[in-house]
Scaffold this active site. Structure first.
Site, mmCIF file in Angstrom:
data_model
loop_
_atom_site.group_PDB
_atom_site.id
_atom_site.type_symbol
_atom_site.label_atom_id
_atom_site.label_comp_id
_atom_site.label_asym_id
_atom_site.label_seq_id
_atom_site.Cartn_x
_atom_site.Cartn_y
_atom_site.Cartn_z
ATOM 1 N N GLY A 30 23.101 11.715 53.184
ATOM 2 C CA GLY A 30 21.821 11.456 53.843
ATOM 3 C C GLY A 30 21.814 10.068 54.418
ATOM 4 N N ASP A 157 6.316 5.676 46.431
ATOM 5 C CA ASP A 157 6.990 6.384 47.524
ATOM 6 C C ASP A 157 7.203 7.851 47.168
ATOM 7 O OD1 ASP A 157 8.024 6.473 50.051
ATOM 8 O OD2 ASP A 157 9.955 5.565 49.560
HETATM 9 N N1 LIG Z 1 21.675 10.933 44.248
HETATM 10 C C1 LIG Z 1 21.687 11.620 45.389
HETATM 11 N N2 LIG Z 1 22.264 12.835 45.453
HETATM 12 C C2 LIG Z 1 22.268 13.541 46.598
HETATM 13 N N3 LIG Z 1 21.732 13.111 47.747
HETATM 14 C C3 LIG Z 1 21.154 11.904 47.753
HETATM 15 C C4 LIG Z 1 21.094 11.096 46.582
HETATM 16 N N4 LIG Z 1 20.438 9.958 46.873
HETATM 17 C C5 LIG Z 1 20.094 10.051 48.171
HETATM 18 N N5 LIG Z 1 20.508 11.205 48.717
HETATM 19 C C6 LIG Z 1 20.312 11.665 50.097
HETATM 20 O O1 LIG Z 1 20.280 10.553 50.971
HETATM 21 C C7 LIG Z 1 19.022 10.473 51.647
HETATM 22 C C8 LIG Z 1 18.653 9.016 51.858
HETATM 23 O O2 LIG Z 1 18.534 8.396 50.584
HETATM 24 P P1 LIG Z 1 17.419 7.333 50.278
HETATM 25 O O3 LIG Z 1 16.082 7.948 50.538
HETATM 26 O O4 LIG Z 1 17.670 6.775 48.939
HETATM 27 O O5 LIG Z 1 17.793 6.258 51.398
HETATM 28 P P2 LIG Z 1 16.861 5.197 52.100
HETATM 29 O O6 LIG Z 1 17.703 4.441 53.076
HETATM 30 O O7 LIG Z 1 16.174 4.380 51.045
HETATM 31 O O8 LIG Z 1 15.849 6.122 52.817
HETATM 32 P P3 LIG Z 1 14.383 5.756 53.279
HETATM 33 O O9 LIG Z 1 14.424 5.729 54.755
HETATM 34 O O10 LIG Z 1 13.543 6.906 52.734
HETATM 35 O O11 LIG Z 1 14.100 4.439 52.639
HETATM 36 C C9 LIG Z 1 18.069 11.245 50.760
HETATM 37 O O12 LIG Z 1 16.994 11.784 51.494
HETATM 38 C C10 LIG Z 1 18.976 12.356 50.223
HETATM 39 O O13 LIG Z 1 19.096 13.384 51.172
#
Ligand SMILES: Nc1ncnc2c1ncn2[C@@H]1O[C@H](COP(=O)(O)OP(=O)(O)OP(=O)(O)O)[C@@H](O)[C@H]1O
Length: 410
Positions: A30, A157
């Protein structure tokens, strides 16, 4: 302020040491605003990828809002560290390890193979979950939030995209960069079931709407209206200093709570929105534009199709505009657990449920060395050169989940 100074260490001391050169990314899981999450394994320690993990990588040099993203990344590592060891919880992630190189900050957490609750909801008939399924997921989320609050953390969140499904079918909350800590005395107060009057205030009040005490505290700095009403909200919003908008940027306007963005009741409000979305497939306050959405948040009652029941009552009580009247304000999660919607639920047996509503199918074929991997450094270089970008490998919502309704265990 509750946001801590960034950790100085280059490597988190942990039993699993990460070495960037040994990591093999199997695929991109992701991509968020802050970083990219890869499914990785250690070629040396785990050549057969028996225990791959999710590695969130934030590139240091190309961050917009560089300082802010860097601060949030380090804060997330700190929260995950706090949630590790004896403070770990079955519905929350823990930090496996973290590392910092000249170019990257990266941290590893357990891999959740079932995708997120939004993807799962879209796979349902009519894009809604049955009340039994809602009950199961809500119960686990309430336990996770309860643990966070007891640890002195307000999550801020909660949304379907941040609720991941583990291989076991149980949930895990992810993405802690918007969370904040509460003062110690507040935590004690919560634990002793007294009121929640003394919450810590962030240095950058990210509140859409600040509670009266916060307004007093910051009135000299920002033209925050004294009385909080609809007009004041719309008038005040554009005056937020740019560094105060992080929470709003990440949070869709339809999810914003009426007051107290830095306090525990904001999580109970978000739980109400989430419950509504899971049950009705739509979000309760969305208007034609942001202004109308905010107006709805402040004044409109959630509408329900069909008969009122325990579920609609729960939603209404979580979506109470006044945080001091909201379910969970007085005695925290206990109040929510006692709601009639959860009547008969064996909270102590939740983790023992062997067949949660949806269990992800195993997809081992993707994990072998024969599968073409993603070179993490190359991936980020490609991001800098948009014309030659390779085809997107963005996350496949998790593999088939088969339905095995057996919630009788609890
Ligand atoms: N532990 C995990 N196992 C599987 N997929 C994951 C995991 N952690 C994150 N992801 C995938 O990665 C994506 C992005 O992760 P995350 O939301 O932590 O990133 P972010 O950069 O903080 O995003 P945001 O824009 O919401 O802040 C999640 O929506 C999910 O699809």
């Amino acid at each position: 302020m509750d946001t801590p100074p960034p950790p100085k260490q280059q490597k988190q001391s942990s039993s699993t040491e990460l070495d960037f050169d040994n990591l093999r990314a199997i695929k991109v899981l992701g991509k968020g605003a802050m970083g990219t999450v890869f499914l990785v394994h250690d070629r040396v320690a785990d050549p057969c990828a028996r225990t791959p993990y999710a590695l969130k990588v934030v590139e240091k040099s190309t961050l917009h809002m560089k300082f802010e993203a860097d601060r949030r990344a380090r804060w997330e590592i700190q929260v995950l560290t706090k949630l590790s060891g004896r403070n770990s919880h079955p519905f929350l992630p823990h930090l496996i390890s973290s590392l910092e190189t000249q170019d990257f900050l990266a941290w590893a957490v357990p891999f959740c193979s079932g995708g997120d609750l939004n993807v799962l909801r879209y796979r349902q008939h009519d894009r809604v979950f049955s009340p039994a399924v809602v009950r199961f997921y809500l119960a686990e989320i309430v336990c996770a939030l309860e643990h966070l609050h007891e640890m002195g953390i307000v999550y801020r969140d909660l949304k379907p995209e941040n609720i991941l499904i583990q291989q076991s079918g149980h949930v895990t909350l992810t993405d802690f960069d918007l969370s904040r800590t509460l003062r110690k005395r507040t935590v004690k107060t919560i634990l002793s079931s007294a009121d929640h009057h003394h919450f810590d205030q962030p240095a950058n009040p990210q509140s859409l709407a600040l509670s009266l005490d916060t307004q007093k505290k910051h009135r000299h700095r920002h033209p925050i209206p004294h009385r909080f009403d609809r007009r004041n909200l719309t008038r005040w919003l554009p005056t937020l200093p740019s560094n105060d908008k992080t929470g709003l940027k990440k949070t869709k306007s339809a999810r914003v709570s009426p007051r107290g963005w830095t306090r525990i009741p904001v999580d109970w409000w978000a739980l109400g929105i989430l419950t509504y979305e899971m049950s009705y497939g739509t979000t309760p306050f969305k208007g034609k534009n942001r202004k109308e959405t905010f107006r709805n948040i402040l004044s409109k009652k959630p509408e329900f199709v069909g008969k009122r029941n325990e579920l609609t009552d729960l939603i209404e009580r979580l979506l109470e505009k006044d945080p001091t009247k909201r379910l969970g304000y007085q005695r925290g999660a206990c109040e929510i657990k006692e709601h009639v919607f959860f009547k008969g639920l064996r909270w102590d047996l939740l983790t023992e449920v062997l067949r949660p509503p949806f269990i992800p199918a195993r997809d081992d074929t993707n994990l072998t060395e024969t599968t073409e991997g993603v070179d993490i450094r190359e991936y980020f270089q490609n991001l800098k050169a948009p014309p030659s970008l390779p085809p997107s490998r963005l996350p496949s919502p998790s593999s088939e989940c088969h339905r095995s309704m057996s919630l009788k265990e609890f």
